[in-house]
Write a protein that holds these residues in place. Sequence first.
Motif, PDB file in Angstrom:
ATOM      1  N   MET A 135       0.771  -1.040   0.068  1.00 55.40           N
ATOM      2  CA  MET A 135      -0.049   0.103  -0.062  1.00 55.40           C
ATOM      3  C   MET A 135       0.915   1.098  -0.102  1.00 55.40           C
ATOM      4  N   TYR A 136       2.042   1.178   0.805  1.00 56.08           N
ATOM      5  CA  TYR A 136       2.765   2.348   0.640  1.00 56.08           C
ATOM      6  C   TYR A 136       3.393   2.328  -0.741  1.00 56.08           C
ATOM      7  N   MET A 137       3.802   1.203  -1.256  1.00 54.52           N
ATOM      8  CA  MET A 137       4.384   1.256  -2.572  1.00 54.52           C
ATOM      9  C   MET A 137       3.365   1.837  -3.568  1.00 54.52           C
ATOM     10  N   ILE A 138       2.288   1.623  -3.519  1.00 58.16           N
ATOM     11  CA  ILE A 138       1.087   2.089  -4.382  1.00 58.16           C
ATOM     12  C   ILE A 138       1.079   3.571  -4.311  1.00 58.16           C
ATOM     13  N   ALA A 139       0.798   4.069  -2.963  1.00 57.17           N
ATOM     14  CA  ALA A 139       0.703   5.580  -2.690  1.00 57.17           C
ATOM     15  C   ALA A 139       1.891   6.293  -3.066  1.00 57.17           C
ATOM     16  N   GLY A 140       3.256   5.755  -2.946  1.00 56.18           N
ATOM     17  CA  GLY A 140       4.519   6.460  -3.502  1.00 56.18           C
ATOM     18  C   GLY A 140       4.601   6.341  -5.094  1.00 56.18           C
ATOM     19  N   LEU A 141       4.276   5.154  -5.722  1.00 50.06           N
ATOM     20  CA  LEU A 141       4.217   5.379  -7.065  1.00 50.06           C
ATOM     21  C   LEU A 141       3.257   6.271  -7.670  1.00 50.06           C
ATOM     22  N   CYS A 142       2.046   6.232  -7.359  1.00 50.50           N
ATOM     23  CA  CYS A 142       1.257   7.135  -7.880  1.00 50.50           C
ATOM     24  C   CYS A 142       1.728   8.739  -7.639  1.00 50.50           C
ATOM     25  N   MET A 143       2.088   9.071  -6.596  1.00 56.76           N
ATOM     26  CA  MET A 143       2.581  10.262  -6.365  1.00 56.76           C
ATOM     27  C   MET A 143       3.697  10.587  -7.486  1.00 56.76           C
ATOM     28  N   LEU A 144       4.896   9.633  -7.700  1.00 58.72           N
ATOM     29  CA  LEU A 144       5.704   9.767  -8.570  1.00 58.72           C
ATOM     30  C   LEU A 144       5.427   9.992  -9.972  1.00 58.72           C
ATOM     31  N   LYS A 145       4.271   9.159 -10.262  1.00 57.60           N
ATOM     32  CA  LYS A 145       3.718   9.207 -11.531  1.00 57.60           C
ATOM     33  C   LYS A 145       3.098  10.522 -11.882  1.00 57.60           C
ATOM     34  N   LEU A 146       2.444  11.309 -11.001  1.00 63.88           N
ATOM     35  CA  LEU A 146       1.828  12.495 -11.050  1.00 63.88           C
ATOM     36  C   LEU A 146       2.845  13.496 -11.176  1.00 63.88           C
ATOM     37  N   TYR A 147       3.895  13.249 -10.592  1.00 65.59           N
ATOM     38  CA  TYR A 147       4.926  14.222 -10.826  1.00 65.59           C
ATOM     39  C   TYR A 147       5.737  14.119 -12.015  1.00 65.59           C
ATOM     40  N   GLN A 148       5.698  12.966 -12.651  1.00 69.94           N
ATOM     41  CA  GLN A 148       6.556  12.546 -13.630  1.00 69.94           C
ATOM     42  C   GLN A 148       5.873  12.999 -14.764  1.00 69.94           C
ATOM     43  N   LYS A 149       4.505  13.211 -14.786  1.00 67.66           N
ATOM     44  CA  LYS A 149       3.834  13.930 -15.968  1.00 67.66           C
ATOM     45  C   LYS A 149       4.466  15.056 -16.712  1.00 67.66           C
ATOM     46  N   ARG A 150       4.630  15.821 -15.453  1.00 65.00           N
ATOM     47  CA  ARG A 150       5.112  17.419 -16.033  1.00 65.00           C
ATOM     48  C   ARG A 150       6.609  17.520 -15.947  1.00 65.00           C
ATOM     49  N   HIS A 151       7.223  16.695 -15.187  1.00 67.43           N
ATOM     50  CA  HIS A 151       8.704  16.688 -14.904  1.00 67.43           C
ATOM     51  C   HIS A 151       9.414  15.635 -15.413  1.00 67.43           C
ATOM     52  N   PRO A 152       9.187  14.885 -16.565  1.00 65.12           N
ATOM     53  CA  PRO A 152       9.963  13.816 -16.936  1.00 65.12           C
ATOM     54  C   PRO A 152      11.352  13.800 -16.669  1.00 65.12           C
ATOM     55  N   ASP A 153      12.327  14.771 -16.801  1.00 62.67           N
ATOM     56  CA  ASP A 153      13.576  14.792 -16.722  1.00 62.67           C
ATOM     57  C   ASP A 153      14.136  14.746 -15.543  1.00 62.67           C
ATOM     58  N   ILE A 154      13.313  15.296 -14.359  1.00 60.30           N
ATOM     59  CA  ILE A 154      13.923  15.401 -12.942  1.00 60.30           C
ATOM     60  C   ILE A 154      13.079  14.632 -12.219  1.00 60.30           C
ATOM     61  N   ASN A 155      12.488  13.568 -12.292  1.00 60.52           N
ATOM     62  CA  ASN A 155      11.874  12.863 -11.583  1.00 60.52           C
ATOM     63  C   ASN A 155      12.785  11.911 -10.743  1.00 60.52           C
ATOM     64  N   ALA A 156      12.479  11.512  -9.660  1.00 62.76           N
ATOM     65  CA  ALA A 156      13.461  10.509  -8.812  1.00 62.76           C
ATOM     66  C   ALA A 156      13.699   9.275  -9.514  1.00 62.76           C
ATOM     67  N   SER A 157      14.931   8.706  -9.529  1.00 62.89           N
ATOM     68  CA  SER A 157      15.254   7.514  -9.901  1.00 62.89           C
ATOM     69  C   SER A 157      14.577   6.195  -9.290  1.00 62.89           C
ATOM     70  N   ALA A 158      14.499   5.345  -9.584  1.00 67.76           N
ATOM     71  CA  ALA A 158      13.937   4.257  -9.077  1.00 67.76           C
ATOM     72  C   ALA A 158      14.718   3.720  -7.884  1.00 67.76           C
ATOM     73  N   TYR A 159      16.142   3.563  -7.804  1.00 65.60           N
ATOM     74  CA  TYR A 159      16.738   3.177  -6.482  1.00 65.60           C
ATOM     75  C   TYR A 159      16.350   4.282  -5.616  1.00 65.60           C
ATOM     76  N   SER A 160      16.491   5.750  -5.853  1.00 62.99           N
ATOM     77  CA  SER A 160      16.257   6.742  -4.696  1.00 62.99           C
ATOM     78  C   SER A 160      14.998   6.577  -4.159  1.00 62.99           C
ATOM     79  N   ALA A 161      13.581   6.346  -5.292  1.00 63.90           N
ATOM     80  CA  ALA A 161      12.390   6.042  -4.766  1.00 63.90           C
ATOM     81  C   ALA A 161      12.215   5.027  -3.968  1.00 63.90           C
ATOM     82  N   TYR A 162      12.634   3.776  -4.217  1.00 61.84           N
ATOM     83  CA  TYR A 162      12.383   2.694  -3.194  1.00 61.84           C
ATOM     84  C   TYR A 162      13.277   2.578  -2.013  1.00 61.84           C
ATOM     85  N   ALA A 163      14.379   3.510  -2.089  1.00 62.08           N
ATOM     86  CA  ALA A 163      14.984   3.573  -0.825  1.00 62.08           C
ATOM     87  C   ALA A 163      14.053   4.543   0.106  1.00 62.08           C
TER      88      ALA A 163
END
Length: 828
Positions: free
Chosen positions: A595-623
């Motif tokens: 559930m934490y994973m889903i909430a975090g991934l959804c927020m990252l996806k929302l941010y990625q939509k308008r900020h594709p170049d500067i979104n967090a990497s998978a390693y830092s996000a999962y950390a």
Amino acid sequence: MQYASMVALCYASLWLGVLVLLPLLVVSSDANHEVIQKEAQFEVTYFNSVTSNNQTIYSYNHTVSRNRTEGVRVSVELLSESTQTPILFVVRQKKAVLSFQLPLILRGLYQRQYQYTGVSRTLCQPPTKAVVETQFFFVDVSTLSNTGIQYRLLVSRVENFNLQTDKKFSFNATPSQPQFFRYVFPEGVDTVIVKLNSQKNFPCSVMSIQDIQCPVYDLDNNVAFIGMYQTMTTRAAITVQRKDFPSNSFYVVLVVKTEDEACGGPLRFYPFLPDDLMDAGNRSKTLDVIVSPAIGSEVYIMGMLLCLGIFLSFYLLTFLWACVENKRMNRKREELLSPDASPAETASLLGKAPTSPYQYGSFAPDLILLCISADNDSTLSSEAVTDSLASTDTNYGYLDRSVGSVSRSRQESLSSVEEDDYDTLADIDSDKNIVRTKKFLCVSDLARKDKRVLSKKYQIYFWNIATIAVFYALPVIQLVITYQTVVNVTGNQDICYYNFLCAHPLGALSSFNNILSNLGYVMLGLLFLLIVLQRDILHSRALERNDCAALECGIPKHFGLYYAMGTALMMEGLLSACYHVCPNYTNFQFDTSFMYMIAGLCMLKLYQKRHPDINASAYSAYACLAAVIFFSVLGVVFGKGNMAFWIVFSIIHILATLLLSTQLYYMGRWRLNSGILRRILYDRMVLLVMGNIVNWSLAAYGLINRPNDFASYLLAIAICNLLLYAAFYIIMKLRSGERIKCMALVCVLFTAVVWGFALFFFFQGLSTWQKTPAESREHNRECILLSFFDDHDIWHFLSSIAMFGSFLVLLTMDDDLDTVQRDKIYVF
């Protein structure tokens, strides 16, 4: 030889002496000890006294029938005021012996001793092979006391010893006067549910289901030895299957505990010495027992068919929608490709004629046909163009650019390039500052890195979560299998926190319905992956044929996070099912991690939509998500009532909110100066301030109230931040002149309604591991759907549908921008 003969003579002389003296010893013993045997009758009370010099044996006989079992109850009471030496009662039956002393001493925690001067026990009744048989049993009364001790004895038959199906029976019990009754499975009934109810919480009790055998374990210190058992306050329920009892019958045993600590009650403190006797007080409890047939195999089949039908219907609806969309797009394509259609007619077919010759650009017909060609085979395509071209009210449009330049741009992107190559340019630092501090930032400003590299970067999200899922799920499955084995072997049903009033076993699983209802997460997660895969394939084909809309228009298409979200939804279903194999305090983490994973991934996806170049990497996000789960475990283990932990967590929460919100919402370029108040009112800092206010409020709530369920509290923080960001995104989207297409709007409204109903069922609270098992069972309720699913199962159904709808919202929210040039799409 002479020596051996002498030894043999000595042994013979010794045995001769023993034989001569033994009758004299027996005569002497009989002279000092008297054994009295009495023919006794049922329902007759005997008052007598006993000393070390006399022993009384009461002889009873009763008729036992193979088709009918009678209960026999022995009740004794100590009449002498005080005695240092107890009376020993031994009941000798044909195949069993029952013994107890009076006064009866029962032990509690810390070796506390509770004395009872009245004892009442039911004799076990082993089955007989004869049709009718007369059996004898004896009650021996003896003591080692030199002074006489008075007692009262009553042996009576137990009425209603055999429980009847669907008939309620009331009785009383105390720690020294336990009760048990017999139930026989009727023909055609393979499973029954035994329910016990009481009007008052305490004293704490234990219900046990035991096989028909002797002895019956019906005291506080031995009731857990065999069979299945539960502690209870006001409610208990155990589902019993015929296959577990070869005799087709079982005993329902009720024992009142000497102390209430096991049921969450207070443990009275006494400054006592090891030999002190505690005053037990009044620990009588009135209970109602009823045995009802459980559901049959046809209900299991109906439940499984309903579950499959609900979620397969989403596959059917998706297929039908795809067919309708494909047919609609083909019809419009034919109309647009008609040789008689002029640009004005083409625009009219799209919904509105152009108001100026520059609205679509000088190459509008070619561009329209080029973009429509990308949707030739699309059913759920993200490149639909008609709706966005139809409106002239928006403030965005196409940049007049030749198709050749678009093609060249695509060819250049095919060169081998790494993600970090862009950042090694000499002017990158100044370029970042120039771009990111523009008054109105556009997506094109933050979509300058190579598409292939970014696609690979975001694909890492999927591969990482798939790896995490494998390494997480395998030990979880192994552990819950062990849990279920322990429950089945020990019979201790306090290990798992089920809704016992609606827990349907299947094989070794104690609550199959709670596991089955998680199927929706897996099926809808898979359906979402298929939808994303279809969009991914169509987008890849559009890129291969140098489609202008795919290359230069709309939000950049990166599907890695979508794949990760679908995988996380499937894993949530698997781990929730594992948790519900045996839900308890120690494995609640299984149900919340993804559930934490889903909430975090959804927020990252929302941010990625308008900020594709500067979104967090998978390693830092999962950390970061790992850190969240780490704090969740610490909170569950150490957070209950620990002020120091809550202070540290609240400080970390507030600091993390300040740093992350500033970094994410200002893209790494923020400053603190005199213009901060103006920016708070007019730019993205509005969200920063609102987000911090909400998070500070949540931190203050946690610090003041210190909720016991820290995992749910932490999940609430994640969900609140996700909802806040999603609301901000939609508001800013509408404020920027963009609009939400019909499909996305339907998904938004449908998801909001389903979430509302889902949360209603979630807060019903059928069990809680924050309390003792007995207190948790106070919240148990009957099934509400098909006599198979309870409120929590409905939550599983609705929440899986709501999550699927939420994912579709994220997937389709920006479909209206698929024909809009990226330098006309604002960043927020």
